[in-house]
Design an enzyme around this catalytic site. Sequence first.
Site, PDB file in Angstrom:
ATOM      1  N   SER A   1       0.795  -1.235   0.000  1.00  0.00           N
ATOM      2  CA  SER A   1       0.000   0.000   0.000  1.00  0.00           C
ATOM      3  C   SER A   1       0.825   1.281   0.000  1.00  0.00           C
ATOM      4  O   SER A   1       0.262   2.367  -0.185  1.00  0.00           O
ATOM      5  CB  SER A   1      -0.958   0.016   1.186  1.00  0.00           C
ATOM      6  OG  SER A   1      -2.045  -0.826   0.897  1.00  0.00           O
TER       7      SER A   1
ATOM      8  N   LYS B   1       0.350   3.338  -2.938  1.00  0.00           N
ATOM      9  CA  LYS B   1      -0.801   4.238  -3.097  1.00  0.00           C
ATOM     10  C   LYS B   1      -0.355   5.704  -3.156  1.00  0.00           C
ATOM     11  O   LYS B   1      -1.040   6.541  -3.752  1.00  0.00           O
ATOM     12  CB  LYS B   1      -1.806   4.014  -1.962  1.00  0.00           C
ATOM     13  CG  LYS B   1      -2.504   2.645  -2.076  1.00  0.00           C
ATOM     14  CD  LYS B   1      -3.339   2.285  -0.859  1.00  0.00           C
ATOM     15  CE  LYS B   1      -3.994   0.915  -1.054  1.00  0.00           C
ATOM     16  NZ  LYS B   1      -4.610   0.367   0.166  1.00  0.00           N
TER      17      LYS B   1
ATOM     18  N   TYR C   1      -3.758  -2.063 -10.177  1.00  0.00           N
ATOM     19  CA  TYR C   1      -3.629  -1.969  -8.714  1.00  0.00           C
ATOM     20  C   TYR C   1      -2.700  -3.062  -8.160  1.00  0.00           C
ATOM     21  O   TYR C   1      -1.787  -2.778  -7.361  1.00  0.00           O
ATOM     22  CB  TYR C   1      -5.024  -2.061  -8.081  1.00  0.00           C
ATOM     23  CG  TYR C   1      -4.991  -2.107  -6.573  1.00  0.00           C
ATOM     24  CD1 TYR C   1      -4.542  -1.016  -5.832  1.00  0.00           C
ATOM     25  CD2 TYR C   1      -5.402  -3.243  -5.882  1.00  0.00           C
ATOM     26  CE1 TYR C   1      -4.495  -1.065  -4.451  1.00  0.00           C
ATOM     27  CE2 TYR C   1      -5.369  -3.292  -4.505  1.00  0.00           C
ATOM     28  CZ  TYR C   1      -4.908  -2.206  -3.789  1.00  0.00           C
ATOM     29  OH  TYR C   1      -4.852  -2.254  -2.419  1.00  0.00           O
TER      30      TYR C   1
ATOM     31  N   TYR D   1      -4.198   3.819   8.284  1.00  0.00           N
ATOM     32  CA  TYR D   1      -5.517   3.188   8.420  1.00  0.00           C
ATOM     33  C   TYR D   1      -6.165   3.551   9.742  1.00  0.00           C
ATOM     34  O   TYR D   1      -6.097   4.681  10.171  1.00  0.00           O
ATOM     35  CB  TYR D   1      -5.388   1.675   8.213  1.00  0.00           C
ATOM     36  CG  TYR D   1      -4.870   1.384   6.840  1.00  0.00           C
ATOM     37  CD1 TYR D   1      -5.623   1.684   5.724  1.00  0.00           C
ATOM     38  CD2 TYR D   1      -3.599   0.880   6.656  1.00  0.00           C
ATOM     39  CE1 TYR D   1      -5.136   1.463   4.451  1.00  0.00           C
ATOM     40  CE2 TYR D   1      -3.110   0.654   5.382  1.00  0.00           C
ATOM     41  CZ  TYR D   1      -3.884   0.951   4.295  1.00  0.00           C
ATOM     42  OH  TYR D   1      -3.402   0.750   3.041  1.00  0.00           O
TER      43      TYR D   1
ATOM     44  N   VAL E   1       1.100  -3.781   3.764  1.00  0.00           N
ATOM     45  CA  VAL E   1       1.067  -5.094   4.413  1.00  0.00           C
ATOM     46  C   VAL E   1       2.330  -5.924   4.154  1.00  0.00           C
ATOM     47  O   VAL E   1       2.478  -7.005   4.709  1.00  0.00           O
ATOM     48  CB  VAL E   1      -0.197  -5.921   4.056  1.00  0.00           C
ATOM     49  CG1 VAL E   1      -1.450  -5.290   4.606  1.00  0.00           C
ATOM     50  CG2 VAL E   1      -0.301  -6.158   2.556  1.00  0.00           C
TER      51      VAL E   1
HETATM   52  O1  DON Z   1      -5.224  -4.671  -1.509  1.00  0.00           O
HETATM   53  C1  DON Z   1      -4.478  -5.498  -1.034  1.00  0.00           C
HETATM   54  O2  DON Z   1      -4.938  -6.502  -0.557  1.00  0.00           O
HETATM   55  C2  DON Z   1      -2.961  -5.349  -1.003  1.00  0.00           C
HETATM   56  N1  DON Z   1      -2.373  -5.655  -2.212  1.00  0.00           N
HETATM   57  C3  DON Z   1      -2.496  -4.021  -0.491  1.00  0.00           C
HETATM   58  C4  DON Z   1      -2.954  -3.848   0.873  1.00  0.00           C
HETATM   59  C5  DON Z   1      -2.117  -3.065   1.782  1.00  0.00           C
HETATM   60  O3  DON Z   1      -0.903  -2.999   1.801  1.00  0.00           O
HETATM   61  C6  DON Z   1      -2.936  -2.450   2.820  1.00  0.00           C
HETATM   62  N2  DON Z   1      -2.112  -1.946   3.820  1.00  0.00           N
HETATM   63  N3  DON Z   1      -1.820  -1.897   4.839  1.00  0.00           N
END
Ligand code: DON
Length: 309
Positions: free
Chosen positions: A68, A71, A193, A245, A263
Amino acid sequence: MKYNQSNLQARMNELLIEQSQHYLQGAVADYIPALAKVLPSSMGVCISTLDGNVVGAGNYQQRFSIQSISKIFGLVMAMNRVGDSLWKRVNMEPSGQPFNSIIQLEWEKGIPRNPVINAGALLVSDVLASHYSSSKLAFLNFVRSLAGDENIHVNMDVYQSELAHGNRNAALAYLMKCFDNIDADIPEVLSHYFTQCSVEMTCQQLTQSLLFLANKGISPSDNRVILSRKDAHRVNAILSTSGMYDQSGEFAFSVGLPAKSGVGGGIVAIVPNYGVICAWSPPLNNFGNSVVGMQLISKLAEELGLSIF
Ligand code: DON
Protein backbone atom coordinates in the site's frame (compact mmCIF):
# COMPACT_ATOMS: atom_id res chain seq x y z
CA MET A 1 18.45 17.59 17.18
CA LYS A 2 20.85 15.77 19.42
CA TYR A 3 22.21 13.33 16.81
CA ASN A 4 24.86 13.82 14.15
CA GLN A 5 25.37 11.37 11.31
CA SER A 6 27.65 8.97 13.18
CA ASN A 7 25.83 8.78 16.47
CA LEU A 8 22.51 8.53 14.60
CA GLN A 9 23.94 5.47 12.85
CA ALA A 10 24.95 4.00 16.22
CA ARG A 11 21.51 4.75 17.68
CA MET A 12 19.76 3.11 14.71
CA ASN A 13 21.87 -0.04 15.10
CA GLU A 14 21.01 -0.08 18.81
CA LEU A 15 17.28 0.40 18.12
CA LEU A 16 17.27 -2.65 15.87
CA ILE A 17 18.85 -4.72 18.63
CA GLU A 18 16.29 -3.40 21.13
CA GLN A 19 13.49 -4.41 18.75
CA SER A 20 15.03 -7.72 17.70
CA GLN A 21 12.49 -9.89 19.55
CA HIS A 22 9.44 -7.66 19.15
CA TYR A 23 8.62 -8.87 15.66
CA LEU A 24 7.27 -11.98 17.39
CA GLN A 25 4.29 -9.87 18.57
CA GLY A 26 2.99 -9.55 15.01
CA ALA A 27 2.01 -11.87 12.18
CA VAL A 28 3.21 -11.77 8.57
CA ALA A 29 0.34 -11.08 6.11
CA ASP A 30 -0.71 -14.39 4.59
CA TYR A 31 -4.03 -13.46 2.96
CA ILE A 32 -1.85 -13.04 -0.14
CA PRO A 33 0.06 -16.34 0.14
CA ALA A 34 3.16 -15.15 -1.73
CA LEU A 35 3.70 -12.41 0.89
CA ALA A 36 4.06 -15.04 3.60
CA LYS A 37 7.33 -16.27 2.05
CA VAL A 38 9.31 -13.42 3.63
CA LEU A 39 11.62 -13.95 6.62
CA PRO A 40 9.67 -12.55 9.62
CA SER A 41 12.83 -11.44 11.46
CA SER A 42 13.96 -9.19 8.56
CA MET A 43 14.32 -5.65 9.83
CA GLY A 44 15.64 -2.42 8.39
CA VAL A 45 15.44 1.32 8.85
CA CYS A 46 16.72 4.26 6.84
CA ILE A 47 16.64 8.06 7.01
CA SER A 48 17.40 10.21 3.96
CA THR A 49 17.61 13.93 4.45
CA LEU A 50 17.07 16.84 2.08
CA ASP A 51 20.73 17.79 2.34
CA GLY A 52 21.78 14.43 0.86
CA ASN A 53 22.61 12.34 3.93
CA VAL A 54 21.54 8.70 4.11
CA VAL A 55 21.76 6.68 7.33
CA GLY A 56 20.52 3.10 7.39
CA ALA A 57 20.68 0.04 9.60
CA GLY A 58 19.81 -3.65 9.31
CA ASN A 59 18.22 -4.85 6.05
CA TYR A 60 17.64 -1.33 4.74
CA GLN A 61 18.98 -2.24 1.30
CA GLN A 62 16.88 -5.37 0.90
CA ARG A 63 13.91 -5.23 -1.47
CA PHE A 64 10.45 -5.94 -0.09
CA SER A 65 6.88 -5.72 -1.35
CA ILE A 66 5.84 -2.07 -1.08
CA GLN A 67 2.12 -2.95 -1.13
CA SER A 68 0.00 0.00 0.00
CA ILE A 69 2.96 2.38 0.08
CA SER A 70 2.43 2.31 -3.69
CA LYS A 71 -0.80 4.24 -3.10
CA ILE A 72 1.28 7.40 -2.60
CA PHE A 73 2.95 7.11 -6.02
CA GLY A 74 -0.34 6.29 -7.75
CA LEU A 75 -2.06 9.24 -6.09
CA VAL A 76 0.70 11.66 -7.11
CA MET A 77 0.46 10.47 -10.73
CA ALA A 78 -3.34 10.83 -10.76
CA MET A 79 -3.23 14.31 -9.18
CA ASN A 80 -0.78 15.43 -11.84
CA ARG A 81 -2.79 13.85 -14.63
CA VAL A 82 -6.35 14.98 -13.86
CA GLY A 83 -5.91 17.84 -11.36
CA ASP A 84 -8.71 18.85 -9.02
CA SER A 85 -11.34 16.81 -10.90
CA LEU A 86 -9.97 13.82 -8.94
CA TRP A 87 -11.64 15.15 -5.78
CA LYS A 88 -15.09 14.86 -7.35
CA ARG A 89 -14.59 11.08 -7.42
CA VAL A 90 -12.77 10.43 -4.14
CA ASN A 91 -13.01 12.14 -0.78
CA MET A 92 -10.26 13.17 1.68
CA GLU A 93 -11.75 12.07 4.99
CA PRO A 94 -10.45 9.36 7.36
CA SER A 95 -12.53 6.22 6.98
CA GLY A 96 -12.59 4.81 10.51
CA GLN A 97 -12.93 1.40 8.84
CA PRO A 98 -10.47 -1.38 7.93
CA PHE A 99 -8.53 -0.62 4.73
CA ASN A 100 -10.49 -3.11 2.62
CA SER A 101 -13.96 -2.41 4.03
CA ILE A 102 -16.91 -2.47 1.59
CA ILE A 103 -19.76 -1.32 3.82
CA GLN A 104 -18.96 2.42 3.82
CA LEU A 105 -18.62 2.48 0.04
CA GLU A 106 -22.21 1.32 -0.34
CA TRP A 107 -23.51 3.92 2.11
CA GLU A 108 -21.55 6.66 0.38
CA LYS A 109 -22.69 5.78 -3.15
CA GLY A 110 -19.40 4.55 -4.55
CA ILE A 111 -17.30 7.58 -3.52
CA PRO A 112 -14.30 6.27 -1.51
CA ARG A 113 -13.54 8.06 1.74
CA ASN A 114 -9.93 8.73 0.73
CA PRO A 115 -7.33 7.68 -1.86
CA VAL A 116 -5.27 5.50 0.51
CA ILE A 117 -7.88 2.94 1.50
CA ASN A 118 -8.33 0.16 -1.05
CA ALA A 119 -11.47 1.60 -2.64
CA GLY A 120 -9.68 4.94 -3.12
CA ALA A 121 -6.57 3.30 -4.54
CA LEU A 122 -8.71 1.32 -6.98
CA LEU A 123 -10.34 4.58 -8.06
CA VAL A 124 -6.88 6.08 -8.57
CA SER A 125 -5.89 2.94 -10.51
CA ASP A 126 -8.91 3.53 -12.75
CA VAL A 127 -7.78 7.11 -13.40
CA LEU A 128 -4.32 5.85 -14.38
CA ALA A 129 -5.60 2.93 -16.45
CA SER A 130 -7.95 5.31 -18.31
CA HIS A 131 -5.37 8.05 -18.94
CA TYR A 132 -2.21 6.17 -19.87
CA SER A 133 -1.77 3.79 -22.79
CA SER A 134 0.23 1.57 -20.43
CA SER A 135 -0.44 2.68 -16.87
CA LYS A 136 1.61 -0.15 -15.37
CA LEU A 137 4.71 0.83 -17.31
CA ALA A 138 4.08 4.51 -16.58
CA PHE A 139 3.86 3.67 -12.87
CA LEU A 140 7.08 1.66 -12.95
CA ASN A 141 8.90 4.38 -14.87
CA PHE A 142 7.72 7.04 -12.43
CA VAL A 143 8.98 5.08 -9.42
CA ARG A 144 12.24 4.19 -11.19
CA SER A 145 12.91 7.82 -12.01
CA LEU A 146 12.19 8.94 -8.44
CA ALA A 147 14.44 6.24 -6.97
CA GLY A 148 17.11 6.59 -9.65
CA ASP A 149 17.10 2.83 -10.24
CA GLU A 150 16.01 1.28 -13.53
CA ASN A 151 16.03 -2.17 -11.95
CA ILE A 152 12.99 -1.66 -9.73
CA HIS A 153 10.62 -4.43 -10.74
CA VAL A 154 7.29 -6.12 -10.06
CA ASN A 155 7.40 -9.44 -8.19
CA MET A 156 5.22 -11.55 -10.49
CA ASP A 157 4.78 -14.25 -7.86
CA VAL A 158 3.18 -11.68 -5.53
CA TYR A 159 1.19 -10.21 -8.44
CA GLN A 160 -0.27 -13.61 -9.39
CA SER A 161 -1.05 -14.33 -5.76
CA GLU A 162 -2.85 -10.97 -5.38
CA LEU A 163 -4.85 -11.68 -8.52
CA ALA A 164 -5.82 -15.13 -7.31
CA HIS A 165 -6.93 -13.80 -3.91
CA GLY A 166 -8.32 -10.44 -4.99
CA ASN A 167 -12.04 -11.03 -4.72
CA ARG A 168 -12.62 -8.32 -2.15
CA ASN A 169 -10.80 -5.75 -4.25
CA ALA A 170 -12.82 -6.91 -7.26
CA ALA A 171 -16.00 -6.44 -5.20
CA LEU A 172 -14.96 -2.87 -4.29
CA ALA A 173 -14.21 -2.06 -7.93
CA TYR A 174 -17.49 -3.52 -9.23
CA LEU A 175 -19.44 -1.66 -6.56
CA MET A 176 -17.88 1.63 -7.69
CA LYS A 177 -18.55 0.71 -11.31
CA CYS A 178 -22.23 0.30 -10.61
CA PHE A 179 -22.23 3.82 -9.11
CA ASP A 180 -20.60 5.00 -12.39
CA ASN A 181 -17.40 5.91 -10.60
CA ILE A 182 -15.10 3.57 -12.59
CA ASP A 183 -14.45 4.09 -16.32
CA ALA A 184 -12.07 1.32 -17.38
CA ASP A 185 -12.80 -2.39 -17.43
CA ILE A 186 -12.52 -3.91 -13.97
CA PRO A 187 -9.82 -6.50 -14.90
CA GLU A 188 -7.67 -3.64 -16.19
CA VAL A 189 -8.16 -1.62 -13.00
CA LEU A 190 -7.34 -4.62 -10.81
CA SER A 191 -4.31 -5.50 -12.90
CA HIS A 192 -2.94 -1.97 -12.46
CA TYR A 193 -3.63 -1.97 -8.71
CA PHE A 194 -2.04 -5.39 -8.10
CA THR A 195 0.95 -4.43 -10.24
CA GLN A 196 1.70 -1.34 -8.19
CA CYS A 197 1.23 -3.26 -4.92
CA SER A 198 3.68 -5.94 -6.12
CA VAL A 199 6.56 -3.55 -6.81
CA GLU A 200 9.62 -4.28 -4.68
CA MET A 201 11.84 -1.55 -3.25
CA THR A 202 14.30 -1.11 -0.40
CA CYS A 203 13.92 1.21 2.59
CA GLN A 204 16.66 3.39 1.13
CA GLN A 205 14.92 3.63 -2.25
CA LEU A 206 11.61 4.51 -0.65
CA THR A 207 13.16 7.30 1.39
CA GLN A 208 14.92 8.70 -1.69
CA SER A 209 11.79 8.48 -3.86
CA LEU A 210 9.61 10.38 -1.43
CA LEU A 211 11.95 13.25 -0.54
CA PHE A 212 9.89 15.57 -2.75
CA LEU A 213 7.02 15.31 -0.23
CA ALA A 214 9.33 16.65 2.48
CA ASN A 215 10.45 19.42 0.12
CA LYS A 216 7.20 21.08 -1.02
CA GLY A 217 6.92 18.87 -4.10
CA ILE A 218 10.47 19.39 -5.43
CA SER A 219 13.02 16.60 -5.74
CA PRO A 220 16.03 17.94 -3.79
CA SER A 221 18.70 16.14 -5.83
CA ASP A 222 17.82 17.67 -9.22
CA ASN A 223 15.23 20.37 -8.43
CA ARG A 224 12.58 18.58 -10.52
CA VAL A 225 9.02 19.62 -9.69
CA ILE A 226 7.28 16.31 -8.98
CA LEU A 227 4.13 17.85 -7.56
CA SER A 228 2.92 21.41 -6.98
CA ARG A 229 3.51 22.83 -3.52
CA LYS A 230 -0.23 22.84 -2.87
CA ASP A 231 -0.65 19.19 -3.89
CA ALA A 232 2.39 18.10 -1.85
CA HIS A 233 0.73 19.71 1.15
CA ARG A 234 -2.51 17.87 0.34
CA VAL A 235 -0.80 14.47 0.04
CA ASN A 236 0.90 15.00 3.41
CA ALA A 237 -2.44 16.01 4.93
CA ILE A 238 -4.08 12.81 3.67
CA LEU A 239 -1.17 10.71 4.94
CA SER A 240 -1.44 12.37 8.37
CA THR A 241 -5.13 11.63 8.70
CA SER A 242 -5.45 8.30 6.85
CA GLY A 243 -2.06 6.78 5.97
CA MET A 244 -1.93 4.37 8.90
CA TYR A 245 -5.52 3.19 8.42
CA ASP A 246 -7.46 2.76 11.61
CA GLN A 247 -4.37 3.63 13.63
CA SER A 248 -3.89 7.01 11.96
CA GLY A 249 -5.22 8.88 14.99
CA GLU A 250 -2.93 7.04 17.37
CA PHE A 251 0.03 7.53 15.02
CA ALA A 252 -0.64 11.28 14.80
CA PHE A 253 -1.01 11.40 18.58
CA SER A 254 2.17 9.50 19.38
CA VAL A 255 4.45 10.18 16.39
CA GLY A 256 3.05 13.21 14.58
CA LEU A 257 4.23 12.59 11.00
CA PRO A 258 2.48 12.00 7.66
CA ALA A 259 3.03 8.27 7.06
CA LYS A 260 1.95 5.30 4.98
CA SER A 261 2.13 1.63 5.75
CA GLY A 262 1.85 -1.48 3.59
CA VAL A 263 1.07 -5.09 4.41
CA GLY A 264 4.57 -6.03 3.22
CA GLY A 265 5.69 -4.55 6.56
CA GLY A 266 7.05 -1.24 5.30
CA ILE A 267 6.20 2.19 6.73
CA VAL A 268 7.34 5.51 5.32
CA ALA A 269 7.12 8.74 7.31
CA ILE A 270 7.55 12.19 5.77
CA VAL A 271 9.34 14.81 7.85
CA PRO A 272 8.62 18.16 6.19
CA ASN A 273 11.74 20.26 5.54
CA TYR A 274 13.98 17.50 6.89
CA GLY A 275 13.69 14.17 5.05
CA VAL A 276 12.01 10.76 4.97
CA ILE A 277 12.19 7.74 7.29
CA CYS A 278 11.38 4.21 6.17
CA ALA A 279 11.22 1.18 8.45
CA TRP A 280 10.58 -2.42 7.41
CA SER A 281 9.71 -5.49 9.45
CA PRO A 282 7.12 -7.91 8.00
CA PRO A 283 5.01 -8.97 11.03
CA LEU A 284 1.87 -6.82 11.33
CA ASN A 285 -0.51 -5.85 14.12
CA ASN A 286 -4.30 -6.21 13.85
CA PHE A 287 -4.59 -2.94 11.91
CA GLY A 288 -2.22 -4.17 9.17
CA ASN A 289 0.70 -1.99 10.32
CA SER A 290 4.20 -3.32 11.02
CA VAL A 291 4.68 -3.80 14.78
CA VAL A 292 8.41 -3.09 14.78
CA GLY A 293 8.17 -0.51 11.99
CA MET A 294 5.82 1.59 14.15
CA GLN A 295 8.19 1.31 17.11
CA LEU A 296 11.28 2.25 15.09
CA ILE A 297 9.67 5.32 13.55
CA SER A 298 8.07 6.33 16.80
CA LYS A 299 11.35 6.20 18.72
CA LEU A 300 13.34 8.00 16.04
CA ALA A 301 10.70 10.72 15.69
CA GLU A 302 10.63 11.26 19.43
CA GLU A 303 14.38 11.24 19.95
CA LEU A 304 15.00 13.52 16.97
CA GLY A 305 12.07 15.79 17.88
CA LEU A 306 10.41 15.41 14.47
CA SER A 307 6.67 15.68 15.19
CA ILE A 308 4.99 18.28 12.99
CA PHE A 309 2.48 19.13 15.71
O1 DON B 1 -5.22 -4.67 -1.51
C1 DON B 1 -4.48 -5.50 -1.03
O2 DON B 1 -4.94 -6.50 -0.56
C2 DON B 1 -2.96 -5.35 -1.00
N1 DON B 1 -2.37 -5.66 -2.21
C3 DON B 1 -2.50 -4.02 -0.49
C4 DON B 1 -2.95 -3.85 0.87
C5 DON B 1 -2.12 -3.07 1.78
O3 DON B 1 -0.90 -3.00 1.80
C6 DON B 1 -2.94 -2.45 2.82
N2 DON B 1 -2.11 -1.95 3.82
N3 DON B 1 -1.82 -1.90 4.84
